[in-house]
Design an enzyme around this catalytic site. Structure first.
Site, PDB file in Angstrom:
ATOM      1  CG  HIS A 251      39.625  37.163  39.324  1.00  0.00           C
ATOM      2  ND1 HIS A 251      38.997  36.349  37.494  1.00  0.00           N
ATOM      3  CD2 HIS A 251      39.056  37.774  39.736  1.00  0.00           C
ATOM      4  CE1 HIS A 251      37.831  36.387  38.205  1.00  0.00           C
ATOM      5  NE2 HIS A 251      37.885  36.804  39.073  1.00  0.00           N
TER       6      HIS A 251
ATOM      7  CG  ASP B 288      40.811  33.921  35.497  1.00  0.00           C
ATOM      8  OD1 ASP B 288      41.031  34.174  36.316  1.00  0.00           O
ATOM      9  OD2 ASP B 288      39.489  34.476  35.549  1.00  0.00           O
TER      10      ASP B 288
ATOM     11  CB  SER C  40      35.333  34.892  40.690  1.00  0.00           C
ATOM     12  OG  SER C  40      35.503  35.659  39.994  1.00  0.00           O
TER      13      SER C  40
END
Length: 258
Positions: A65, A110, A204
């Site tokens: 992502h 992910d 992230s």
């Protein structure tokens, strides 16, 4: 001049990115300057995007992502304001995603594998992190790091990466905490049950490191971050080892676990 432009971009943290599922280390302290040699910065013209992990001189692993147009990768950075002499910048040559990834779920499978346009040289502040030979056990103490939010409810970002220790938790903890969505078996549940330490916005894609081994990728978690009973969810690197090794070996048709 290129590195000056890079640092200028990193200081321009656009508020629009804060609503993404990207995350930052809350409840930590400044990392030792030499403890994050594998930590990578992904950035574009809008500023900081995500973290990543160098696994060898030609490849970086981050969260799927975190993908964006025209991003670059910065290695060896500690302070956004003070240059390290060995900082290096690279462009992605190729990006690889799980072919069976759900397009309507940005945190499904992910993981993104990035081949660099040229090799990165090991240096005082740059070195790859080892891939796991086994997954971490429940109760393991692991390290998180990144330039994410240090106060969950405010747009406050540090000039240097922050690090913190958290624990690997039973997967059932995350399934209970996030009963409104699926928590995949190919993830790790990690955090502090009483809250106060967590990855947060802009962390992230960064690593979860257990006993010096790259075990997880920061994916998603509670909002605001660091709340009691709401641990972080990390892509489990061990489950993607075959895919990673196959892609690096040249098998671009390799598939990920279901």
């Amino acid at each position: 001049m290129e590195l000056i432009r890079v640092l200028a971009n990193l200081l321009i943290l656009q508020l629009s990115y804060a609503q993404k599922s990207s995350e930052l280390v809350f409840g930590g302290d400044e990392c030792n300057i030499n403890e994050h040699r594998s930590l990578v910065v992904l950035f574009n013209s809008n500023g900081f995007l995500c973290g990543g992990t160098l696994i060898n001189q030609d490849w970086v692993v981050t969260a799927a992502h975190c993908d964006s147009n025209n991003f670059q990768l910065l290695f060896g950075v500690h302070s956004k304001k003070i240059l390290n002499e060995d900082e290096q910048t690279r462009d992605p040559k190729e990006k690889f995603f799980c072919p069976n990834r759900k397009k309507d779920d940005e945190v499904d499978k992910d993981i993104m594998l990035i081949k660099l346009d040229s090799s990165v040289s090991n240096s005082e502040h740059i070195a790859p992190l080892s891939l796991p030979s086994s997954p971490p056990s429940v109760g393991s103490v692991c390290r998180i790091m990144g330039w994410g939010k240090t106060i969950p409810t405010k747009e406050i970002y540090p000039d240097v990466p922050h690090c913190a220790n958290i624990n690997i938790l039973d997967h059932a903890v995350c399934r209970t905490a996030y009963s409104w969505r699926q928590v995949a078996n190919t993830t790790l549940c990690a955090g502090i049950l009483q809250g106060g330490r967590d990855t947060c916005h802009f962390d992230s894609g960064g690593p979860l490191i257990c006993n010096g081994i790259f075990q997880g990728i920061v994916s998603w978690g509670g909002h605001p971050c660091g709340q009691p009973g709401e641990p972080g969810v990390y892509t489990k690197v061990f489950d993607y080892l075959d895919w990673i090794k196959s892609i690096i070996a040249g098998n671009k048709d390799a598939t990920c676990p279901p």
